[in-house]
Design an enzyme around this catalytic site. Structure first.
Site, PDB file in Angstrom:
ATOM      1  N   ASP A 209       0.853  -1.185   0.000  1.00  0.00           N
ATOM      2  CA  ASP A 209       0.000   0.000   0.000  1.00  0.00           C
ATOM      3  C   ASP A 209       0.890   1.236   0.000  1.00  0.00           C
ATOM      4  O   ASP A 209       1.900   1.293   0.704  1.00  0.00           O
ATOM      5  CB  ASP A 209      -0.918   0.004   1.228  1.00  0.00           C
ATOM      6  CG  ASP A 209      -1.958   1.096   1.163  1.00  0.00           C
ATOM      7  OD1 ASP A 209      -2.884   0.972   0.343  1.00  0.00           O
ATOM      8  OD2 ASP A 209      -1.844   2.067   1.927  1.00  0.00           O
TER       9      ASP A 209
ATOM     10  N   GLU B 197      -4.412   2.380  -4.827  1.00  0.00           N
ATOM     11  CA  GLU B 197      -2.979   2.509  -4.574  1.00  0.00           C
ATOM     12  C   GLU B 197      -2.388   1.224  -4.006  1.00  0.00           C
ATOM     13  O   GLU B 197      -1.282   1.233  -3.449  1.00  0.00           O
ATOM     14  CB  GLU B 197      -2.702   3.679  -3.625  1.00  0.00           C
ATOM     15  CG  GLU B 197      -3.178   3.484  -2.201  1.00  0.00           C
ATOM     16  CD  GLU B 197      -4.617   3.938  -1.977  1.00  0.00           C
ATOM     17  OE1 GLU B 197      -4.969   4.198  -0.816  1.00  0.00           O
ATOM     18  OE2 GLU B 197      -5.381   4.032  -2.958  1.00  0.00           O
TER      19      GLU B 197
END
Length: 330
Positions: free
Chosen positions: A197, A241
Site C-alpha cells: 500500500d 494505490e
C-alpha cells in the site's frame, strides 16, 4: 474454354449462353471425365492459372497436377468419379491445393491464393460419370479471420493489463494466483504473497492532483516490477494505490528480502510527498505471507494473511515490511 462435353446435346444459342455464364462466374470451374481427363476449364481458371483452355483440355489430372497425385484432392476426385461421393475439402488442411494465383505478382512470388474446393460428381442420362471441381478464392476471408483473431488476442491481453501502470491487473492476479497455488500444492512447495500500500496516498492525490497521482502510481509500479527476474513472478495492481506480488517457490525469508528491496527501491526514487506522515517522499508499506498449500489451504487464506500483515505494517509506523507467521504478524 471449350464446351465439347455438351456439343450436340443443346442448341447453339443455349451453348453460347452457357459459355457466357461460365466465363462470367467469379469462381473456378473445371470438369474431368471418367478417365480423369480435363474436358472443361472456365475463364476464371484461365485467368488465375495463367494457362489457356486450349493448352490444358484433354490432359489427365496427373499431367496437369503431378504433385497432387494420390493426395487428398486426387482421392476426392476419384471418389466422385467411382463412387459418386461429393467432398468439401477442409480449408485448414488444404489451404492452397491448386497452383492458382490472384495476380501475376503473386505468381512471380509463388504465393498461391487461399482456396475453398468443392468436388462433385456429375451424372447425365446416357453419359458416363464426370466430376466437377469448384474453386473459390477465400484469401480475403482468411485474412479477415486472421485479423479478427489478432484483435481478439489483443483485446484479451488488454483485459489482463492495468491501463494506468502497464502491469498485470486484478483479473490477471486472480488467475495467476490460482495457477501457482495449484502448482505449489502439487509440488508441496512454498508460495509467497506480498501486499503493498502506498503510504498516505489520499493526501498525495488531494494536494498534488490526480494527474500527479497517476504518474506516481506508474513510477511505483515500474520500481516494483524492476525487482522481479523470474518468469513466474508477478506484480499486479490490486486496486487504487494497492499492489500485490506473487512469488512462487519462495520461502518467507526470501519474500522478506524481495519486499525489503522493493521498499528501498521506491524510497530511493525520492518522489516528493510533503503531506506524508512518514517521510518527505513517497513510501510504501508491505505485508508478506507464505504457505506450503495442503488440503485445507486456500488462496483466500493466503491473501487474508498478507492483508493482516500489511495492516500491522501500517500500525507499526508505515514504510516497513511485516511478515505474517504462526497465526500472527511478526
Amino acid at each position: 474454354m471449350q464446351l465439347s462435353l455438351l456439343q450436340g446435346m443443346v442448341g447453339e444459342g443455349e451453348l453460347r449462353l452457357l459459355q457466357g455464364v461460365l466465363d462470367a462466374v467469379r469462381t473456378g470451374l473445371f470438369v474431368f471425365d471418367a478417365g480423369q481427363r480435363l474436358v472443361l476449364w472456365n475463364h476464371w481458371m484461365e485467368q488465375h492459372s495463367q494457362q489457356p483452355a486450349g493448352s490444358v483440355l484433354g490432359k489427365s489430372f496427373a499431367e496437369l497436377f503431378p504433385e497432387m497425385v494420390d493426395g487428398r484432392t486426387h482421392i476426392a476426385l476419384r471418389a466422385a468419379l467411382e463412387n459418386s461421393f461429393s467432398s468439401l475439402l477442409s480449408q485448414t488442411l488444404n489451404k492452397s491445393p491448386f497452383p492458382l494465383y490472384a495476380t501475376p505478382a503473386d505468381l512471380a512470388l509463388g504465393q498461391r491464393m487461399q482456396q475453398a474446393v468443392h468436388i462433385m460428381p456429375l451424372q447425365a442420362a446416357g453419359m458416363p460419370r464426370h466430376c466437377l471441381v469448384q474453386v473459390s478464392d477465400v484469401s480475403m476471408a482468411v485474412a479477415r479471420e486472421r485479423k479478427l483473431r489478432e484483435q481478439a488476442l489483443e483485446l484479451e491481453s488488454q483485459t489482463l493489463v492495468d491501463g494506468l501502470t502497464g502491469i498485470a491487473n486484478r483479473r490477471r492476479f486472480n488467475v495467476h494466483l490460482e495457477d501457482e497455488f495449484r502448482r505449489a500444492k502439487r509440488n508441496a512447495s512454498p508460495l509467497s504473497l506480498i501486499m503493498i500500500d502506498v503510504d498516505y496516498f489520499k493526501d498525495y492525490n488531494d494536494n498534488y492532483g490526480h494527474q500527479r497521482g497517476d504518474s506516481c502510481l506508474a513510477q511505483i509500479a515500474a520500481a516494483l516490477a524492476g525487482q522481479l527476474n523470474r518468469s513466474r513472478d508477478l506484480v499486479a495492481r490490486y486496486g487504487g494505490e494497492e499492489f500485490t506480488v506473487i512469488l512462487p517457490d519462495t520461502t518467507a525469508d526470501g519474500a522478506l528480502q524481495v519486499a525489503e528491496t522493493m521498499r528501498c527501491e521506491v524510497e530511493a526514487r525520492q518522489l516528493p510527498h510533503e503531506y506524508s506522515g512518514v517521510a518527505p517522499h513517497v513510501t510504501i508499506s508491505l505485508g508478506v505471507s507464505t504457505v506450503v498449500p495442503d488440503l485445507l489451504s486456500t488462496t483466500g487464506g493466503l491473501i487474508h494473511a498478507a492483508d493482516r500483515a500489511l495492516y500491522q505494517a501500517k500500525r507499526s509506523g508505515r514504510n516497513c515490511v511485516v511478515v505474517y507467521a504462526d497465526e500472527r504478524p511478526a
